[in-house]
Each structure stands twice: as C-alpha cells, then as structure tokens.
Scaffold this active site. Structure first.
Site, PDB file in Angstrom:
ATOM      1  N   SER A 527      42.363  38.530  43.782  1.00  0.00           N
ATOM      2  CA  SER A 527      41.619  39.433  43.355  1.00  0.00           C
ATOM      3  C   SER A 527      40.148  38.580  43.247  1.00  0.00           C
ATOM      4  O   SER A 527      39.623  38.398  44.127  1.00  0.00           O
ATOM      5  CB  SER A 527      41.963  39.754  41.954  1.00  0.00           C
ATOM      6  OG  SER A 527      41.427  41.036  41.300  1.00  0.00           O
ATOM      7  N   HIS A 642      47.550  46.699  43.065  1.00  0.00           N
ATOM      8  CA  HIS A 642      46.950  45.342  43.005  1.00  0.00           C
ATOM      9  C   HIS A 642      47.692  44.142  42.796  1.00  0.00           C
ATOM     10  O   HIS A 642      47.368  42.947  43.054  1.00  0.00           O
ATOM     11  CB  HIS A 642      45.872  45.623  41.635  1.00  0.00           C
ATOM     12  CG  HIS A 642      44.875  44.487  41.825  1.00  0.00           C
ATOM     13  ND1 HIS A 642      44.299  44.056  42.792  1.00  0.00           N
ATOM     14  CD2 HIS A 642      44.512  43.421  40.650  1.00  0.00           C
ATOM     15  CE1 HIS A 642      42.965  43.088  42.686  1.00  0.00           C
ATOM     16  NE2 HIS A 642      43.438  42.740  41.405  1.00  0.00           N
TER      17      HIS A 642
END
Length: 668
Positions: A527, A642
């Site tokens: 991320s 994610h």
C-alpha cells in the site's frame, strides 16, 4: 507521464478483457518460475499456521456473549460465532455458530468475504451484517436477527456500495451509501447521511446532512448509552481534518475542536487529541497530547481542559479506549509499549499489573458497559498471550498461542541511525545468536498516515524466513506515529522525501554494521509501503538486492483519479496543483523509471478486487519497467481486496510466493 501520454492507460480497465489477458500472461511465468518444491513446502507451512486450532480466538464482548470470527481449513470463508466468558476460559470453548459464511456463499452462489457486523447496543437483538464480494471494500448489507439467528427477510438491506450505517433504534438506522448520481464524494465514499426507518423505501429516507463532493466522506453515528443518547455527524474534509456535530432535533451543534484533532465521547466526557499544537487562551497544548473536558460544559464554552497525557521526546500516545468507569492508555516509549489505567475526574494514571515485561501490548477489546478488558502481549520472539482483567485491577493470562518457530537462537536488538537531516531513526533487528558474518535480511517499513510499526510475533515470518536463516528488520521511519503526530506531519506532502531518506539510511546502516550486504538485503512494503518500495527501486536501487512491492501506489500523477485515491491528497499532495506536482514529480515511481540504471530484482503483487488502491498502479509500473528493459516478476490475485488475499489459503500462497522470491534472489 500524464493520462494523455500514458501508453498503459488501458491497464486501468480493471476487468477489461485485454487487461485481464495481460494479467494472466504475467502471472503464468511468475508462478512457473517460483512455484517449486520449496514454495510448496512453505505454502503448506504457512497454511498450517493460519489454519491451526491452536491460534488464539480473539473476541469482542457484546452483552453476555463473546463474539469471534474464525477461519480454518474446514471453514475457509469463516464463521461468526459466540460463547460465554466461562466457556472461553476453558481449553476447549463451546461455540455457537451464528453465521457460517461458507454455507451462505454456497447458498447465494456468491464469493462472500466477511466484512463485519454492526450490532445494536446495548440490547444486542439485531445486527447489520456486511459481506464483500472477493474482499473488496464495497459491501452488501443485510439485517440479522440475533435472537432467532436468521436474516430478517424484510429488514434493512443495501446493495453493494461503500456504505456506513449506525443504529438509532430498533426501527431506525443512520445511513450513508450510494443513493444515486451526486451522492458520493470524489473519493467514492458517502456524501449524504440519511435517517432510514423500517419499512420505508430508501429513496424516501430523511436527509440529515450533506457534504461537498470534494470532501472525503460524511458519516452519522448514534451513541445509545442510556442517559447519554446523542446523534453525531462527522464530515471528513480530507484524510486528517474533520468537522463534528451533534444533531439535536433540527439544530446542528458544532463540536468546536481543531479539525485535525481526534475526539472520543464517553458518557459525560469528551477526549481531544490534537495533531498540531493547540492554543487555548494563553495555554498551548502540544500535538499528540490527550485532553479531557465535560462534554456539555465544552459545548457551552465553560469547560476546563484537563491534561490526561502529554508527549515528550521519547514517549507518544498509541491508543486509548474507555471501559465504563476507566480510561485505558497505551503509550510508546522509543517504540516499546506501556499500558496504564486512568481514573476519570482526577485523571490519575497507574500501570496495569500482570503484563509480561519486554513485550508489545495492544488493546484487543474493552467493554464500554462494564470494566472488562482484553489485551494481547507478544514480541518478535514471543508468541501472543491474551490477558484478561478488570480496569483498575490486575490482568491475568487466559489464552496463549503456540510457538510456530524455534526462537531459541533469536536475538532482538534496537538500533538508531542518523537520517540525512540529522534525525535519529530507530529500527529493530531480529537476528540469530552468534551468526557468522552478514546474512540475507528482509527490511520492512510503512511510513505514512501516522500508522505505527511496532514489534509483534509473526508465525509465518518466523517459519518461512527466520527459521530458514534470514534476518528481519523493522524500520520505524517518519510518516508513522511511533513518536506522535509530529513524526507523521513533518513527512507529509513536500516532506515526503524524509520517509524515503529514513528508509535508505536504515538500509545503509545494516550494511555498514555488517548485518547484511547489499546483495543480501531485500525490502518489502504494501500500500503506502508499496509506494515506498517503488521509490527505493527508482531512487535508491543500489542499496538493495531485491524488492517486494505489494498493492502499491506508484503513479502519483493519477492516483487521485483512481478509486479512493482522492482521499489521500492531504497525505501526498494534489498533482493537479503545479506547486504540489513540483515535489511529487521528483519521487513518483511511475514517472521516474530509468532505462539507464540497474534495478534489483522486483516482485510486484496486487489484487483485481482491490477497490482501495487501484491495481492499475501495479500493472502499469510492471509494463513500463519491462519496456525499459528491467525484468519484473508480477502476480495479481483475482480476489483479496486491499489485503491481497480473501482467505487463509490465498494468504499462505501469497506468503510462500514472496518468501520464495526473496530466498532465491538474496541467496548470493
């Protein structure tokens, strides 16, 4: 590259046929190369750890029951279940399964991933269940009867969206969702909060508050504590700044704290944690302090602020939570945790007895309607211990996790290195006693959004990396929250280079101390940490032997146009503002690929179902690197959101792939 001259813009078409064909053609050679016998052995070991019944089943109290969500080999999608404290404290608790997600997915013919439950308090009679397709942030919502243990056929339901819901009463919810055109912010989150009554069509729900399209999101919540009921509205102006209101009837009352402050309401108390120095009259309260006031007096402008916590050069506030009668604080002293209980009113602090020394301790759950608390204590070489007790008393161990790897020769040290601007940066080294010479080393870091990286036990890391001779390093670089808000705010926007300089300084120090060599040093991040890896690749390639870049941001010219990207402009800057793009363009990995520099081997991973960080970042970076003559290993999981994985099997597969890549490339 801008969108106009970007030759790989077509890879942003998430589920387009051409894009998915490209994904398959890149997955195949990566798996063909890395999925060997050692990979399979590591995958099996990782899955054994993730699925074992010997794990601690972490719980959350809701009334008389303790609730847990559990995945294992027989229940890969998981089950939501509950038990009593008395049963939980036994070696083999008796669990009542509330929702079996595997059965539900089969019955619905959907790829459901559990996303949580909003249970009405303090009655605990109904819940709003959130289910995600493939692990995406967007969820489907269904009402569930906690007494009959079945979904409510004609209850509250929402189609797939990034929604926010809160119970006002049994027959009323506060809802923000996709109501149609214009109802979402530019970041893709709810812009409008409505009051939705049972049996009412969603389109007829009463609008309570509307934000602007440029806001990150708007949300509503209802405090149902008996005697302290109140309806609260939060308007997120950007990722770090919010306006808060209490809605009384038709009157919207501003809770007049700095927009960058965090607040918490509990019964008669208001807690305020400013992220920048806050001047009140002649008094300046430093960033990262924790202040308390009587809530109603604060609204009336007559409250006195009491200092509950004040940071210093070495100490920051990491977490806090209310029980009914006490406040529990977790602070970090040079990234070592300390847990204390605070008595409201006097605000006196006292350490909690019974916590093992030299471990990292975090809050698992506290009971707002009682004084019960659960804490988890662990270290790099010390498996988790679940501690239980009442605030104000001693905690005792009630559950323990097994050791998943032999840590008898593991040695943990903390070092400090001077970054480019003279700031001392701490990092932990998890190595082996008496190791002769440098060894293959994995360096990890995040450096963003005030998220702290703290010590903790990693069974998969230990088994797949440490037990195979590797050394692990955790860098506490700026951008995180290890030393409070200032550790973060100085590294935002035009200060972003500090994050990269800190990480590079740690990498260099590891080689200087003889812990590893450049050829044996790998780094991994996901991320925002994936952005960090992209910067290491393009700005500091000479420092590393290999890099793993997961679910990353990489194209900072277009990040704000992709999925939730607009919500992070406050962190990184606005690329449409020429002044901001001036500093962003210097580090944006996608725009700084060089065909003339030698890059270390890199593995880039992402997920098709990641609806937070667009998979186009990873795809386009891979394509551009290849066009510039750099070999890249690429793997995109079709599911996972994610997190990159939707269940334990996918998590084990992904872990084995990463560690196989690192073992191969750093074995020189």
């Amino acid at each position: 590259m801008t969108g106009v001259d970007d030759p790989y813009l077509w890879l942003e078409d998430i589920t387009g046929d051409d894009a998915l064909d490209w994904v398959r053609k890149h997955n195949e050679p990566t798996l063909a190369e890395l999925a060997d016998d050692r990979f399979e052995q590591m995958r099996s070991e990782a899955l054994e750890i993730l699925d074992t019944d010997a794990r601690i089943p972490y719980v959350r109290r809701r009334g008389e029951y303790l609730y847990n969500f559990w995945r294992d080999a027989e229940n890969p999608r998981g089950m939501w279940r509950r038990t009593t404290l008395a049963s939980y404290r036994t070696e083999d608790p008796e669990w009542d399964v509330i929702i079996d997600v595997d059965d539900l997915a089969e019955a619905d013919d959907e790829n459901w991933v559990w996303a949580g439950a909003e249970v009405i308090e303090p009655e605990y009679t109904v819940a709003l269940i959130e289910l995600s397709r493939g692990g995406a942030d967007a969820t489907v919502v269904r009402e569930f009867d906690m007494e009959k243990l079945e979904f409510v056929a004609d209850g509250f339901q929402l189609p797939e969206a990034k929604s926010g819901l809160s119970w006002e009463d049994h027959d009323t919810v506060l809802v923000g969702t996709d109501f149609g055109p214009g109802s979402l912010t530019e970041s893709g989150y709810p812009r409008i909060v409505k009051r939705w009554r049972r049996g009412q069509p969603l389109e007829d729900a009463q609008t309570l508050f509307s934000g602007d399209p440029s806001d990150v999101s708007v949300g509503g919540g209802y405090d149902r504590t008996p005697g302290f009921e109140r309806l609260l509205i939060t308007r997120s102006l950007d990722f770090f700044n919010r306006e808060r209101y209490e809605l009384r009837g038709n009157e919207l009352i501003r809770i007049d704290v700095p927009t960058d402050a965090n607040i918490a309401l509990h019964r008669e108390w208001l807690l305020i944690r400013p992220r920048t120095d806050w001047a009140v009259g002649t008094t300046i309260y430093p960033a990262g302090s924790l202040l308390a006031a009587n809530y109603h007096e604060f609204l009336a402008g007559t409250a006195e602020l009491s200092v509950v916590f004040e940071p210093d050069e070495h100490t920051s506030l990491e977490d806090y939570a209310w029980t009914r009668d006490h406040l529990v604080l977790v602070t970090l002293v040079d990234v070592a945790s300390r847990v204390e209980v605070v008595t409201p009113g006097s605000w006196e602090r006292a350490p909690i007895a019974g916590i093992p020394p030299k471990t990292n301790t975090v809050l698992v759950d506290v009971d707002e309607y009682g004084d019960e608390m659960f804490l988890d204590s662990s270290g790099f070489d010390f498996p988790s211990r679940l501690l239980w007790g009442l605030a104000g008393g001693e905690v005792t161990e009630i559950k323990s996790a097994p050791a998943f790897f032999d840590a008898s020769d593991i040695e943990v040290t903390q070092n400090f290195v001077t970054s480019a601007d003279g700031t001392m940066i701490p990092y932990f080294v998890v190595g082996h006693h008496g190791s002769a010479g440098p060894s293959k080393t994995l360096l990890s870091g995040y450096g963003g959004f005030e998220n702290s990286s703290t010590p903790g036990y990693g069974g998969v890391l230990g088994r797949l990396w440490l037990s195979r001779g590797g050394t692990y390093v955790l860098a506490n670089i700026r951008g995180g929250g290890e030393y409070g808000p200032r550790w973060h705010t100085q590294a935002m926007r035009e200060g972003r280079h500090l994050v990269d300089e800190d990480f590079a300084a740690v990498a260099g120090d590891l080689v200087k101390r003889g812990i590893t060599t450049v050829e044996q040093l790998g780094a991994q991040g996901g991320s925002n940490g994936g952005l960090l890896m992209g910067i290491m690749l393009t700005k500091y390639p000479e420092l590393f032997g290999a890099l793993v870049c997961s679910v990353p941001l990489l194209d900072m010219r277009r990040f704000h146009l992709l999925l939730a990207g607009a919500s992070w402009v406050a962190e990184y800057g606005d690329p449409d503002n020429p002044d901001d793009w001036e500093f962003m363009s210097k580090y944006s990995p996608y725009q700084n690929i060089s065909a003339d520099r030698r890059y270390p081997p890199v593995l880039i991973t992402t997920s098709t179902r990641d609806d937070r960080v667009h998979p186009g970042h990873a795809r386009k970076m891979t394509a551009s690197l290849e066009a510039s003559g750099h070999p890249v290993r690429y793997y995109e999981n079709i599911e996972g959101g994610h997190a990159g994985a939707a269940d334990n099997a996918q998590s084990a597969f992904r872990a084995a792939l990463i560690y196989e890549f690192l073992h191969r490339t750093l074995a020189r």
